[in-house]
Design a protein around this motif. Structure first.
Motif, PDB file in Angstrom:
ATOM      1  N   ASP A  29       0.817  -1.229   0.000  1.00  0.00           N
ATOM      2  CA  ASP A  29       0.000   0.000   0.000  1.00  0.00           C
ATOM      3  C   ASP A  29       0.841   1.264   0.000  1.00  0.00           C
ATOM      4  O   ASP A  29       0.799   2.063   0.938  1.00  0.00           O
ATOM      5  CB  ASP A  29      -0.948  -0.025   1.204  1.00  0.00           C
ATOM      6  CG  ASP A  29      -2.186   0.840   0.985  1.00  0.00           C
ATOM      7  OD1 ASP A  29      -2.392   1.294  -0.152  1.00  0.00           O
ATOM      8  OD2 ASP A  29      -2.937   1.045   1.952  1.00  0.00           O
ATOM      9  N   ASP A  30       1.589   1.493  -1.074  1.00  0.00           N
ATOM     10  CA  ASP A  30       2.405   2.701  -1.196  1.00  0.00           C
ATOM     11  C   ASP A  30       1.553   3.874  -1.664  1.00  0.00           C
ATOM     12  O   ASP A  30       0.684   3.710  -2.524  1.00  0.00           O
ATOM     13  CB  ASP A  30       3.542   2.484  -2.199  1.00  0.00           C
ATOM     14  CG  ASP A  30       4.525   1.422  -1.751  1.00  0.00           C
ATOM     15  OD1 ASP A  30       4.700   1.265  -0.525  1.00  0.00           O
ATOM     16  OD2 ASP A  30       5.112   0.753  -2.618  1.00  0.00           O
ATOM     17  N   PRO A  31       1.818   5.077  -1.158  1.00  0.00           N
ATOM     18  CA  PRO A  31       1.128   6.274  -1.662  1.00  0.00           C
ATOM     19  C   PRO A  31       1.715   6.732  -2.986  1.00  0.00           C
ATOM     20  O   PRO A  31       2.759   6.232  -3.431  1.00  0.00           O
ATOM     21  CB  PRO A  31       1.383   7.306  -0.557  1.00  0.00           C
ATOM     22  CG  PRO A  31       2.723   6.909   0.000  1.00  0.00           C
ATOM     23  CD  PRO A  31       2.755   5.398  -0.057  1.00  0.00           C
ATOM     24  N   LEU A  32       1.063   7.694  -3.615  1.00  0.00           N
ATOM     25  CA  LEU A  32       1.592   8.285  -4.838  1.00  0.00           C
ATOM     26  C   LEU A  32       2.876   9.057  -4.557  1.00  0.00           C
ATOM     27  O   LEU A  32       3.014   9.704  -3.516  1.00  0.00           O
ATOM     28  CB  LEU A  32       0.577   9.240  -5.457  1.00  0.00           C
ATOM     29  CG  LEU A  32      -0.685   8.638  -6.077  1.00  0.00           C
ATOM     30  CD1 LEU A  32      -1.624   9.758  -6.519  1.00  0.00           C
ATOM     31  CD2 LEU A  32      -0.347   7.726  -7.236  1.00  0.00           C
ATOM     32  N   SER A  33       3.808   9.012  -5.508  1.00  0.00           N
ATOM     33  CA  SER A  33       4.978   9.883  -5.466  1.00  0.00           C
ATOM     34  C   SER A  33       4.573  11.279  -5.934  1.00  0.00           C
ATOM     35  O   SER A  33       3.455  11.492  -6.421  1.00  0.00           O
ATOM     36  CB  SER A  33       6.074   9.329  -6.376  1.00  0.00           C
ATOM     37  OG  SER A  33       5.644   9.387  -7.740  1.00  0.00           O
ATOM     38  N   ASP A  34       5.486  12.239  -5.823  1.00  0.00           N
ATOM     39  CA  ASP A  34       5.207  13.578  -6.352  1.00  0.00           C
ATOM     40  C   ASP A  34       4.903  13.509  -7.847  1.00  0.00           C
ATOM     41  O   ASP A  34       3.990  14.186  -8.347  1.00  0.00           O
ATOM     42  CB  ASP A  34       6.398  14.506  -6.099  1.00  0.00           C
ATOM     43  CG  ASP A  34       6.558  14.854  -4.627  1.00  0.00           C
ATOM     44  OD1 ASP A  34       5.594  14.648  -3.847  1.00  0.00           O
ATOM     45  OD2 ASP A  34       7.650  15.318  -4.243  1.00  0.00           O
ATOM     46  N   THR A  35       5.664  12.679  -8.560  1.00  0.00           N
ATOM     47  CA  THR A  35       5.417  12.496  -9.992  1.00  0.00           C
ATOM     48  C   THR A  35       4.027  11.911 -10.223  1.00  0.00           C
ATOM     49  O   THR A  35       3.307  12.321 -11.144  1.00  0.00           O
ATOM     50  CB  THR A  35       6.478  11.573 -10.609  1.00  0.00           C
ATOM     51  OG1 THR A  35       7.765  12.188 -10.482  1.00  0.00           O
ATOM     52  CG2 THR A  35       6.189  11.287 -12.073  1.00  0.00           C
ATOM     53  N   GLY A  36       3.625  10.955  -9.394  1.00  0.00           N
ATOM     54  CA  GLY A  36       2.314  10.335  -9.521  1.00  0.00           C
ATOM     55  C   GLY A  36       1.185  11.340  -9.346  1.00  0.00           C
ATOM     56  O   GLY A  36       0.192  11.312 -10.082  1.00  0.00           O
ATOM     57  N   TRP A  37       1.326  12.227  -8.353  1.00  0.00           N
ATOM     58  CA  TRP A  37       0.320  13.279  -8.163  1.00  0.00           C
ATOM     59  C   TRP A  37       0.241  14.174  -9.400  1.00  0.00           C
ATOM     60  O   TRP A  37      -0.850  14.540  -9.858  1.00  0.00           O
ATOM     61  CB  TRP A  37       0.656  14.113  -6.928  1.00  0.00           C
ATOM     62  CG  TRP A  37       0.232  13.482  -5.646  1.00  0.00           C
ATOM     63  CD1 TRP A  37       1.003  12.816  -4.746  1.00  0.00           C
ATOM     64  CD2 TRP A  37      -1.109  13.458  -5.107  1.00  0.00           C
ATOM     65  NE1 TRP A  37       0.245  12.363  -3.684  1.00  0.00           N
ATOM     66  CE2 TRP A  37      -1.053  12.746  -3.876  1.00  0.00           C
ATOM     67  CE3 TRP A  37      -2.333  13.946  -5.536  1.00  0.00           C
ATOM     68  CZ2 TRP A  37      -2.180  12.536  -3.086  1.00  0.00           C
ATOM     69  CZ3 TRP A  37      -3.461  13.735  -4.754  1.00  0.00           C
ATOM     70  CH2 TRP A  37      -3.370  13.030  -3.539  1.00  0.00           C
ATOM     71  N   GLN A  38       1.392  14.534  -9.958  1.00  0.00           N
ATOM     72  CA  GLN A  38       1.409  15.380 -11.151  1.00  0.00           C
ATOM     73  C   GLN A  38       0.730  14.685 -12.322  1.00  0.00           C
ATOM     74  O   GLN A  38      -0.043  15.306 -13.073  1.00  0.00           O
ATOM     75  CB  GLN A  38       2.852  15.738 -11.511  1.00  0.00           C
ATOM     76  CG  GLN A  38       3.540  16.647 -10.501  1.00  0.00           C
ATOM     77  CD  GLN A  38       5.033  16.773 -10.746  1.00  0.00           C
ATOM     78  OE1 GLN A  38       5.554  16.293 -11.764  1.00  0.00           O
ATOM     79  NE2 GLN A  38       5.749  17.403  -9.824  1.00  0.00           N
ATOM     80  N   GLN A  39       1.007  13.382 -12.485  1.00  0.00           N
ATOM     81  CA  GLN A  39       0.387  12.630 -13.580  1.00  0.00           C
ATOM     82  C   GLN A  39      -1.134  12.619 -13.458  1.00  0.00           C
ATOM     83  O   GLN A  39      -1.851  12.818 -14.446  1.00  0.00           O
ATOM     84  CB  GLN A  39       0.916  11.190 -13.579  1.00  0.00           C
ATOM     85  CG  GLN A  39       2.375  11.062 -13.978  1.00  0.00           C
ATOM     86  CD  GLN A  39       2.940   9.680 -13.664  1.00  0.00           C
ATOM     87  OE1 GLN A  39       2.459   8.976 -12.773  1.00  0.00           O
ATOM     88  NE2 GLN A  39       3.977   9.295 -14.390  1.00  0.00           N
ATOM     89  N   MET A  40      -1.629  12.396 -12.247  1.00  0.00           N
ATOM     90  CA  MET A  40      -3.074  12.299 -12.052  1.00  0.00           C
ATOM     91  C   MET A  40      -3.761  13.654 -12.216  1.00  0.00           C
ATOM     92  O   MET A  40      -4.826  13.752 -12.833  1.00  0.00           O
ATOM     93  CB  MET A  40      -3.374  11.718 -10.670  1.00  0.00           C
ATOM     94  CG  MET A  40      -2.933  10.273 -10.509  1.00  0.00           C
ATOM     95  SD  MET A  40      -3.785   9.169 -11.673  1.00  0.00           S
ATOM     96  CE  MET A  40      -5.360   8.945 -10.841  1.00  0.00           C
TER      97      MET A  40
END
Length: 205
Positions: A29-40
């Motif tokens: 259960d890993d959270p989003l990375s900073d890059t992941g937040w930007q992608q979404m």
């Protein structure tokens, strides 16, 4: 007297990159990375103004539900959390990269991609069981949300199961036959009649 068809639009969106980068994460259960937040956020910003949503549905895993909470709060939408849309459990492969699995288990990884039905990773959830729970959740929400537009924030494996059902792709080809990158959006249209419902994929990517 037959009823007029009711149309539902469900936008399936895979989560962005989690902390730790690409790996067989499954139930980890890993959270989003900073890059992941930007992608979404970029994926949601690209949605046309007339493609509004009435509700947000999400997997309970952090990499999905935290972003779903943000969208629901910003747009004043109800949020429904659906445990049946969590990712497949990869057993002993949880948290490992493809390179690490190849080093440890040799060609077992390529055999999984060739046919995940008969090549379940050690200790992993069987693909048939995964398919059954995902489609049970999918069928519930396509009925519950009939006539609405919904954003469904979930996982690559979950989207593969749903699109295989929509497109009639054999389960054995559901993983290798469908590419689902981070923040990918797949829109499914469902036309409900008094005797059946008809599903069609409108966009993917």
């Amino acid at each position: 007297m037959a009823m007029d068809p009711i149309t539902t639009w469900l936008d399936l969106m895979r989560h962005g990159e989690p902390e730790g980068g690409p790996k067989f994460r499954g139930s980890q259960d890993d959270p989003l990375s900073d890059t992941g937040w930007q992608q979404m956020r970029a994926a949601v910003a690209a949605v046309a103004a007339d493609d509004h949503w009435d509700v947000v549905v999400a997997s309970p895993m952090l990499r999905c539900v935290r972003f779903a909470e943000e969208v629901a709060q910003q747009r004043g939408l109800p949020l429904q959390v659906e445990p049946r849309l969590r990712e497949i459990g990869f057993g002993d492969w949880e948290g490992l990269t493809s390179e690490q699995i190849l080093a440890r288990d040799g060609d077992r990884l390529s055999r999984f991609w060739d046919n995940p039905v008969t090549n379940t990773p050690p200790g992993a959830e069987a693909l048939e069981a995964f398919q059954q729970r995902v489609l049970a959740g999918w069928q519930h929400w396509r009925t519950e949300l009939a006539g609405q537009r919904a954003l469904v924030v979930c996982h690559g494996g979950v989207i593969r199961m749903i699109l295989a059902d929509v497109l009639g792709i054999p389960l054995a080809r559901s993983f290798a036959g469908l590419a689902v990158p981070y923040a990918c959006r797949s829109q499914v249209r469902i036309d409900h009649t008094d005797t059946d419902c008809y599903q069609s994929l409108l966009r993917h990517g």
